[in-house]
Enzyme design. Structure first.
Site, PDB file in Angstrom:
ATOM      1  N   TYR A 136       0.814  -1.216   0.000  1.00 15.30           N
ATOM      2  CA  TYR A 136       0.000   0.000   0.000  1.00 15.30           C
ATOM      3  C   TYR A 136       0.850   1.269   0.000  1.00 15.30           C
ATOM      4  CZ  TYR A 136      -4.802  -1.597   0.711  1.00 15.30           C
ATOM      5  OH  TYR A 136      -6.049  -2.119   0.547  1.00 15.30           O
ATOM      6  N   LYS A 186       2.120 -15.272   2.912  1.00 16.95           N
ATOM      7  CA  LYS A 186       2.372 -16.007   1.663  1.00 16.95           C
ATOM      8  C   LYS A 186       3.872 -16.318   1.642  1.00 16.95           C
ATOM      9  CE  LYS A 186       1.066 -17.681  -2.339  1.00 16.95           C
ATOM     10  NZ  LYS A 186       0.196 -18.885  -2.429  1.00 16.95           N
ATOM     11  N   ASP A 218      -3.919 -17.972   0.538  1.00 11.07           N
ATOM     12  CA  ASP A 218      -4.871 -18.635  -0.364  1.00 11.07           C
ATOM     13  C   ASP A 218      -5.671 -19.696   0.402  1.00 11.07           C
ATOM     14  OD1 ASP A 218      -2.480 -20.013  -0.095  1.00 11.07           O
ATOM     15  OD2 ASP A 218      -2.424 -20.744  -2.159  1.00 11.07           O
ATOM     16  N   ASP A 242      -6.936  -6.509   3.788  1.00  3.48           N
ATOM     17  CA  ASP A 242      -7.973  -5.795   3.036  1.00  3.48           C
ATOM     18  C   ASP A 242      -8.923  -6.806   2.401  1.00  3.48           C
ATOM     19  OD1 ASP A 242      -9.248  -3.613   1.673  1.00  3.48           O
ATOM     20  OD2 ASP A 242      -8.200  -4.237  -0.149  1.00  3.48           O
TER      21      ASP A 242
END
Ligand code: IPM
Ligand code: MG
Length: 347
Positions: A136, A186, A218, A242
């Protein structure tokens, strides 16, 4: 007790108005409300989504009650002038690094979820999302490659201190709940995530009473729809948070009921409903103000330690729902003011 009220765009002003009525009804001594412009509304009046005057009000306040920002008709503006920059700017300028997004199914509202009620009925989780770093706020840009192709790029990174402070927020939240913390990353692909995971494990040594687990993002997305009741506190980075927090809200099925807090070090925080500005229903007095009213409860609890008043608001909202008074988002027909009146009556 100076509370800045930034209503913003779309349904923001309508829902904030009802939350302000609720706050005022509590007649808390020393409470002072100060309004400021943010988002597209601020851009139209001052040429900037987060004017200096608004930042001054924010800095002089003890907490912020925030409505929503977003206005499609301003999407052509350069990124720095778009309405979203108001909330991103406040997060950065005020060091609001810990975003708490609870997702809980209200009793009797299990059917609102697209998940089976026996699955949705078990949802009671809290997402602790890092809010000041990640892709971000990294460098970003577009460039033209040597062969003439255009390329957009965004830099993802986390420094260890940034991970450490959100880790502490996550562990503390877990201590206040079931003592289980699931860190989502991740790490099988991203270096940013490997460092995230390493720091989570380091910090976990200081919280022997909390059980830390790790999950790839995931898989977390799958588990959230498969068995959301298995989650308690999730701690994750800005981008994954988010996405997962929107997903969690839809698992609950009632986006108009979910509140959030964005906390700085200490007691300062910004409180906002997780729904956006909903331009399609703006100005029609249809928006459900409950998420904003519940955000006001979070504000009283976290920034002022007013647990009793916060619980009173939450009980009044729950009682309103139990009496079948629901907005269109919940399959009911009550309008914004009607819901505000109903909550006030039960308060
Ligand atoms: C949120 C919103 C914001 C974000 C937008 C409005 C910039 O989606 O608060 O989740 O991406 O953080
Ligand atoms: Mg979002």
């Amino acid at each position: 007790m100076r509370i800045a009220v930034f209503a913003g765009d779309g349904i923001g002003p309508e829902v904030t108005e009802q939350a302000v009525r609720v706050l005022q009804a509590l007649e808390i001594e020393g409470m002072e409300l100060v309004e400021g412009d943010v988002g597209g509304a601020a851009y139209r009046r001052h040429g900037h989504p987060l004017p200096e005057a608004t930042l001054d009000i924010a800095r002089s306040a003890d907490a912020i009650l925030f409505g929503a920002v977003g206005d499609f008709s301003l999407d052509h503006l350069e990124r720095a002038l778009r309405p979203e920059q108001a909330v991103l700017g406040l997060r950065k300028e005020l060091g609001l690094f810990a975003n708490l997004r609870p997702a809980t199914v209200f009793k009797g509202l299990e059917d609102l979820s697209t998940l089976r009620p026996e699955v949705s009925g078990k949802i009671d989780l809290l997402i602790v999302r890092e809010l000041n770093g990640d892709v971000y706020f990294g460098e970003k840009g577009t460039r033209t490659l040597e062969d003439g192709r255009r390329q957009g790029w965004d830099m993802m990174s986390y420094a260890e201190d940034e991970v450490r402070r959100i880790a502490h927020a996550g562990f503390k939240a877990a201590q206040g709940r079931s003592g289980r913390l699931c860190s989502v990353d991740k790490a099988n692909v991203l270096e940013t995530s490997q460092l995230w995971r390493d720091v989570m494990i380091e910090v976990s040594k200081e919280y022997p009473d909390v059980e830390l687990t790790h999950m790839y993002v995931d898989n977390a997305a799958m588990q959230l729809v498969k068995n959301p009741g298995a989650f308690d506190v999730i701690v994750t980075g800005n981008l994954f948070g988010d996405i997962l927090s929107d997903q969690a809200s839809m698992c609950v099925g009632s986006i108009g009921l979910l509140a959030s807090a964005s906390l700085a070090e200490g007691k300062f925080g910004l409180y906002e409903p997780i729904h956006g500005s909903a331009p399609d229903i703006a100005g029609k007095a249809l928006a459900n103000p409950m998420a904003t009213i519940l955000s006001a409860a979070m504000l009283l609890r976290h920034s002022f330690g007013l647990e009793e008043q916060a619980a009173r608001i939450e009980a009044a909202v729950a009682a309103t729902l139990a009496d079948g008074i629901k907005g269109g988002d919940l399959g009911g027909s009550a309008g914004t003011k009607e819901i505000g009146d109903a909550v006030l009556a039960r308060l």
